[in-house]
Design a protein around this motif. Structure first.
Motif, short mmCIF file in Angstrom:
data_model
loop_
_atom_site.label_atom_id
_atom_site.label_comp_id
_atom_site.label_asym_id
_atom_site.label_seq_id
_atom_site.Cartn_x
_atom_site.Cartn_y
_atom_site.Cartn_z
N VAL A 1 0.35 -7.35 4.41
CA VAL A 1 0.58 -6.22 3.51
C VAL A 1 1.93 -5.59 3.86
N ASN A 2 2.42 -4.78 2.93
CA ASN A 2 3.51 -3.84 3.19
C ASN A 2 2.93 -2.43 3.12
N LEU A 3 3.53 -1.51 3.86
CA LEU A 3 3.12 -0.11 3.82
C LEU A 3 4.30 0.75 3.38
N VAL A 4 4.04 1.68 2.46
CA VAL A 4 5.03 2.67 2.05
C VAL A 4 4.37 4.03 2.20
N GLY A 5 4.95 4.89 3.05
CA GLY A 5 4.34 6.20 3.30
C GLY A 5 5.33 7.32 3.10
N HIS A 6 4.90 8.35 2.40
CA HIS A 6 5.74 9.53 2.19
C HIS A 6 5.29 10.64 3.14
N SER A 7 6.26 11.24 3.84
CA SER A 7 5.99 12.39 4.68
C SER A 7 4.93 12.07 5.73
N MET A 8 3.82 12.81 5.72
CA MET A 8 2.74 12.56 6.67
C MET A 8 2.20 11.13 6.55
N LEU B 1 0.84 -1.19 0.00
CA LEU B 1 0.00 0.00 0.00
C LEU B 1 0.89 1.24 0.00
N PHE B 2 0.57 2.19 -0.88
CA PHE B 2 1.33 3.43 -1.00
C PHE B 2 0.45 4.58 -0.50
N ILE B 3 0.96 5.29 0.51
CA ILE B 3 0.15 6.28 1.22
C ILE B 3 0.81 7.66 1.11
N HIS B 4 0.11 8.60 0.53
CA HIS B 4 0.66 9.93 0.27
C HIS B 4 0.76 10.76 1.54
N GLY B 5 1.41 11.90 1.42
CA GLY B 5 1.59 12.80 2.55
C GLY B 5 0.54 13.90 2.61
N TYR B 6 0.82 14.91 3.42
CA TYR B 6 -0.11 16.02 3.64
C TYR B 6 -0.39 16.74 2.32
N GLU C 1 -2.88 -2.72 -8.91
CA GLU C 1 -4.15 -3.41 -9.08
C GLU C 1 -5.34 -2.56 -8.64
N LEU C 2 -5.16 -1.81 -7.56
CA LEU C 2 -6.29 -1.06 -7.01
C LEU C 2 -5.88 0.35 -6.60
N THR C 3 -6.87 1.24 -6.63
CA THR C 3 -6.77 2.51 -5.94
C THR C 3 -7.95 2.55 -4.96
N LEU C 4 -7.65 2.76 -3.69
CA LEU C 4 -8.69 2.83 -2.66
C LEU C 4 -8.75 4.25 -2.13
N THR C 5 -9.88 4.91 -2.38
CA THR C 5 -10.09 6.29 -1.93
C THR C 5 -10.95 6.27 -0.67
N VAL C 6 -10.44 6.90 0.39
CA VAL C 6 -11.11 6.85 1.68
C VAL C 6 -11.83 8.17 1.95
N GLN D 1 -2.75 1.95 -4.36
CA GLN D 1 -2.67 3.35 -3.94
C GLN D 1 -3.80 3.64 -2.95
N VAL D 2 -3.45 4.31 -1.86
CA VAL D 2 -4.45 4.73 -0.88
C VAL D 2 -4.52 6.25 -0.92
N LEU D 3 -5.71 6.77 -1.18
CA LEU D 3 -5.91 8.22 -1.29
C LEU D 3 -6.93 8.67 -0.25
N PHE D 4 -6.63 9.78 0.43
CA PHE D 4 -7.56 10.35 1.39
C PHE D 4 -8.26 11.55 0.75
N VAL D 5 -9.59 11.53 0.75
CA VAL D 5 -10.35 12.66 0.21
C VAL D 5 -10.01 13.93 0.98
#
Length: 303
Positions: free
Chosen positions: A153-160, A65-70, A93-98, A120-124
């Motif tokens: 799972v694995n987690l990859v997070g940038h910044s926040m 899972l790739f998780i963006h920052g602020y 494979e997926l983009t999950l928008t929360v 990809q994990v995206l926060f609205v």
């Protein structure tokens, strides 16, 4: 004489009848033996099939899972994932928008047999705080487990995204309603926030003693560190522009690497690396090919 002949004929019929019955019993016994052997063979095939299925499940690659920052969007990791696909590391494979209420909107097509699937994990609400984002990460992981029976799972997070992922791990990482986090990568994550007072501390002193000044965030991490799941390995990537700022232009080395003191003093599986040069700036870490290679090696992607 006639009576004797009649008795002889009768005995002959009885003998023949008994012989036929015996052969019939033999046939039935043979059928039972054959059916028993057939059943054993069938059971053996089923057992072998189950073993193969179990083996194939255990060897299946783990979603990352790739998780963006602020303030981040899909732009944060789009280029990295394109490069990863070009290197045959895996496939998105997926983009999950929360949504802010924890609802999840899915796009893409999940393939259970995909090799190294990327999500990809995206926060609205992409400027919300790390506590809410940790809850949203939990919602995503519960969704993956209940919908697709994902166990790791694995987690990859940038910044926040790195801070929120760590917050998730110390808050919820030991719960069994979510998949186990196998490995965690943080890039340019301000674990000690942007607190002042640590600018002149050497990295050696930071590693040995922790930061001189704790932010509220770091104080909470220090109190919760024992809740970090022992099986989760961590790679911490920090950037140094080598311009004298001792930072990636946004996050200081001191803040990013401060988490190493908590991880190492508690004997967790922890690695860190400092990326230097022009592409070590905060927004360029996820565009840096050296970072790509470090992540691929840590997550054990097979080419």
């Amino acid at each position: 004489m006639v009576l004797v002949s009649f008795i002889a004929i009768l005995l002959s019929i009885l003998v023949v009848g008994c012989g036929n019955k015996k052969r019939a019993d033999s046939v039935n016994e043979s059928q039972l033996i054959s059916e028993s052997k057939s059943s054993e063979i069938t059971q053996e095939k089923i057992a072998n099939s189950e073993k193969r299925d179990s083996s194939s499940t255990s060897q299946a690659s783990i979603p990352t899972l790739f998780i963006h920052g602020y303030g981040g969007t899909d732009f944060t990791f789009n280029a990295m994932l394109t490069r990863f696909e070009a290197e045959d590391y895996g496939k998105q494979e997926l983009t999950l928008t929360v949504e802010p209420d924890g609802g999840i909107f899915e796009t893409g097509n999940w393939q259970s047999d995909s090799s190294n699937p990327f999500i990809q994990v995206l926060f609205v609400d992409n400027k919300n705080n790390e506590w809410n984002q940790a809850d949203w990460i939990k919602a995503v992981l519960v969704y993956l487990k209940t919908t697709y029976q994902v166990d790791e799972v694995n987690l990859v997070g940038h910044s926040m995204g790195g801070v929120s992922s760590f917050r998730y791990l110390v808050a919820y990482g030991k719960e069994d309603t979510q998949p186990v986090v196998k490995r965690f990568v943080a890039m340019g994550a301000p674990f000690n926030d942007f607190v002042a007072g640590n600018e002149n501390q050497t990295l050696e002193a930071l590693h040995q003693n922790g930061p001189l000044v704790y932010s509220g965030r770091y104080t909470e991490f220090s109190a919760a560190i024992q809740q970090y799941p022992a099986s989760t390995g961590m790679l911490n990537i920090a950037g140094d522009k080598t311009d004298g700022s001792k930072s990636d232009g946004t996050v200081s080395l001191s803040s990013s690497l401060s988490i190493g003191y908590l991880m190492q003093s508690n004997k967790f599986n922890y690695q860190e690396v400092i990326i230097t040069g022009d592409q070590a700036s905060h927004s360029q870490l996820h565009e840096n090919k050296d970072v790509d290679e470090r992540i691929a090696e840590f997550l054990q992607y097979d080419r």
